[in-house]
Design a protein around this motif. Sequence first.
Motif, PDB file in Angstrom:
ATOM      1  N   GLN A 183       0.777  -1.002  -0.195  1.00 24.34           N
ATOM      2  CA  GLN A 183      -0.016  -0.088   0.056  1.00 24.34           C
ATOM      3  C   GLN A 183       0.957   1.262   0.084  1.00 24.34           C
ATOM      4  O   GLN A 183       0.645   2.422  -0.569  1.00 24.34           O
ATOM      5  CB  GLN A 183      -1.042  -0.114   1.115  1.00 24.34           C
ATOM      6  N   THR A 184       1.912   1.298   0.613  1.00 21.78           N
ATOM      7  CA  THR A 184       2.984   2.424   0.446  1.00 21.78           C
ATOM      8  C   THR A 184       3.656   2.595  -0.975  1.00 21.78           C
ATOM      9  O   THR A 184       3.393   3.703  -1.170  1.00 21.78           O
ATOM     10  CB  THR A 184       4.210   2.059   1.561  1.00 21.78           C
TER      11      THR A 184
ATOM     12  N   GLY B  76      -3.041  -1.161  10.226  1.00 28.90           N
ATOM     13  CA  GLY B  76      -1.863  -1.815  10.598  1.00 28.90           C
ATOM     14  C   GLY B  76      -1.852  -2.593  11.679  1.00 28.90           C
ATOM     15  O   GLY B  76      -1.301  -3.799  11.428  1.00 28.90           O
ATOM     16  N   PHE B  77      -2.227  -2.281  12.703  1.00 26.15           N
ATOM     17  CA  PHE B  77      -2.240  -2.899  14.105  1.00 26.15           C
ATOM     18  C   PHE B  77      -3.510  -3.740  14.410  1.00 26.15           C
ATOM     19  O   PHE B  77      -3.310  -4.590  15.105  1.00 26.15           O
ATOM     20  CB  PHE B  77      -1.653  -2.022  15.173  1.00 26.15           C
TER      21      PHE B  77
ATOM     22  N   LEU C 276      -2.783   7.447  -0.625  1.00 21.54           N
ATOM     23  CA  LEU C 276      -2.927   6.163  -0.383  1.00 21.54           C
ATOM     24  C   LEU C 276      -1.586   5.360   0.101  1.00 21.54           C
ATOM     25  O   LEU C 276      -1.670   4.460   0.834  1.00 21.54           O
ATOM     26  CB  LEU C 276      -3.482   5.433  -1.670  1.00 21.54           C
ATOM     27  N   ALA C 277      -0.616   5.978  -0.358  1.00 22.12           N
ATOM     28  CA  ALA C 277       0.735   5.317  -0.085  1.00 22.12           C
ATOM     29  C   ALA C 277       1.036   5.467   1.625  1.00 22.12           C
ATOM     30  O   ALA C 277       1.569   4.771   2.140  1.00 22.12           O
ATOM     31  CB  ALA C 277       1.918   5.924  -0.978  1.00 22.12           C
ATOM     32  N   LEU C 278       0.838   6.893   1.958  1.00 22.08           N
ATOM     33  CA  LEU C 278       0.779   7.279   3.309  1.00 22.08           C
ATOM     34  C   LEU C 278       0.068   6.367   4.260  1.00 22.08           C
ATOM     35  O   LEU C 278       0.585   6.128   5.370  1.00 22.08           O
ATOM     36  CB  LEU C 278       0.335   8.601   3.409  1.00 22.08           C
TER      37      LEU C 278
ATOM     38  N   GLN D 295      -5.045   9.774   5.829  1.00 18.80           N
ATOM     39  CA  GLN D 295      -4.994   8.217   5.431  1.00 18.80           C
ATOM     40  C   GLN D 295      -3.591   7.845   6.157  1.00 18.80           C
ATOM     41  O   GLN D 295      -3.492   6.550   6.435  1.00 18.80           O
ATOM     42  CB  GLN D 295      -4.289   8.607   3.937  1.00 18.80           C
ATOM     43  N   ALA D 296      -2.743   8.569   7.078  1.00 15.45           N
ATOM     44  CA  ALA D 296      -1.812   8.101   7.677  1.00 15.45           C
ATOM     45  C   ALA D 296      -2.338   7.587   8.889  1.00 15.45           C
ATOM     46  O   ALA D 296      -1.857   6.446   9.504  1.00 15.45           O
ATOM     47  CB  ALA D 296      -0.744   9.253   7.960  1.00 15.45           C
ATOM     48  N   LEU D 297      -3.391   8.171   9.420  1.00 12.80           N
ATOM     49  CA  LEU D 297      -3.919   7.710  10.848  1.00 12.80           C
ATOM     50  C   LEU D 297      -4.869   6.393  10.421  1.00 12.80           C
ATOM     51  O   LEU D 297      -4.834   5.493  11.259  1.00 12.80           O
ATOM     52  CB  LEU D 297      -4.880   8.817  11.281  1.00 12.80           C
ATOM     53  N   TYR D 298      -5.615   6.547   9.383  1.00  7.22           N
ATOM     54  CA  TYR D 298      -6.190   5.387   8.952  1.00  7.22           C
ATOM     55  C   TYR D 298      -5.395   4.318   8.874  1.00  7.22           C
ATOM     56  O   TYR D 298      -5.665   3.082   9.053  1.00  7.22           O
ATOM     57  CB  TYR D 298      -6.965   5.892   7.710  1.00  7.22           C
TER      58      TYR D 298
END
Length: 426
Positions: free
Chosen positions: A160-161, A346-347, A279-281, A338-341
């Motif tokens: 996704q990154t 991720g976790f 989206l990459a973030l 998007q970074a927070l999402y």
Amino acid sequence: MRQDQSSPSPMEPLRRPAFARFWSGSSLTFFAAAMTTVAVDALVINELGASEAEVGVIRAVQFLPYLLVGLIAGALIDRWRKKPVLIATTAGSGIALSVIPVLWWSGSLNLAAVAVALFITGGFGVFTAAAQQPVLPSLVRRDELVSANARLGQSMTAAQTSGPPLGGGLVSTIGAAASLMASSVGYLLSAVLYARMKPSPAGADTPTPSEKSASSAVKRSIWRDIRAGMAFLYRHRTLTPLAISTHIWFLANSAAVTVFALFALRHLGLSPFLYGITLALAGVTGLLGALVAPRIGRRIGEGNAVIAARMLYPVSWAVVALAPQDPVWGLVMLCFAQALYGFCMGFEDPNEMGYCQAVTPAHLLGRMHATMRSANRSMAVIGALLGGVLAGVIGYHGTLWAIIAVFTAAAVVIGLSPMRGARALP
């Protein structure tokens, strides 16, 4: 491998050759899917000029196969060998996806053809997804499941990154159609890696006597098997509220990503490359989330890890709703959201998957995951359609605030349930 599984301490999952090949093949599909998302959005919105409602339909048809055959797929997967299914369906996805660029180059591509090709690709994906989770416990030990899911989560977020910017760059350079052909090749290579995978002879890939039964017996009992999977999921003390919350989350998330594509590409006027960057973030921070997922699960429990993520999703989408129609600050706020999402996903995913796999008997894994997945994707169909229609009727901002309310409902359902403090292992 049997010697490894009898050892007293967990092993790094990637040291197990079977899991390493499974991880490699899955990673390729993650990259292919990440590139496909950007390419399809750019193709449909920018090059084919789809309306908001049509964008919702294109999103919805990708999930529709889960509604139609998802439960049957889960019941059949519990009877079939998983490896041949993974090989055949992953290759099928690659072939079906390649139809879109072929039609584009021939000058005969339209929205209906895109919808049909994506529907067929999604149909193969139903069986691929149904086989992936049940085969995992045959590749690693039970106490390695969260770590194994974390490795998959890390590769997913790595895809996704780099996948969206790569997809956006390819779209800007060679066009959306050619980018989809690159995704098709990724699926085909993944099928080759699955072909080299050798699950444990004593694992979930071993055929059961029911796999050898006559076809008439299969037809008589398959609905009973489906009901058994549904009964297990929706009568379980902790899995039931988890499932209900997840169904609501998929409704909100499908609507959200539909509106996000329109909001970024049409409302803010971002290029496919910058859209890919946003989206990459999510992938960058998702990778960080996946890296710390096992630690978070051990520290607060898998149940609390999922609850924490569900509480943060409304915050991330509120940032999107507050983003101004400004080429700089709008992009900045979308990137932060998007970074927070991504970090939340991720976790959350490794802990959720590891918990579900640990508390579900091996013979029910396929049906449990298929039941969950079918209901989730059914909600995704509804969410995509609603997101596209509402965006055209009440606007992007009004739709986003309605979506945030649904995300909040998903958090409330699981936050008030027995999932609080739940752990896969004592």
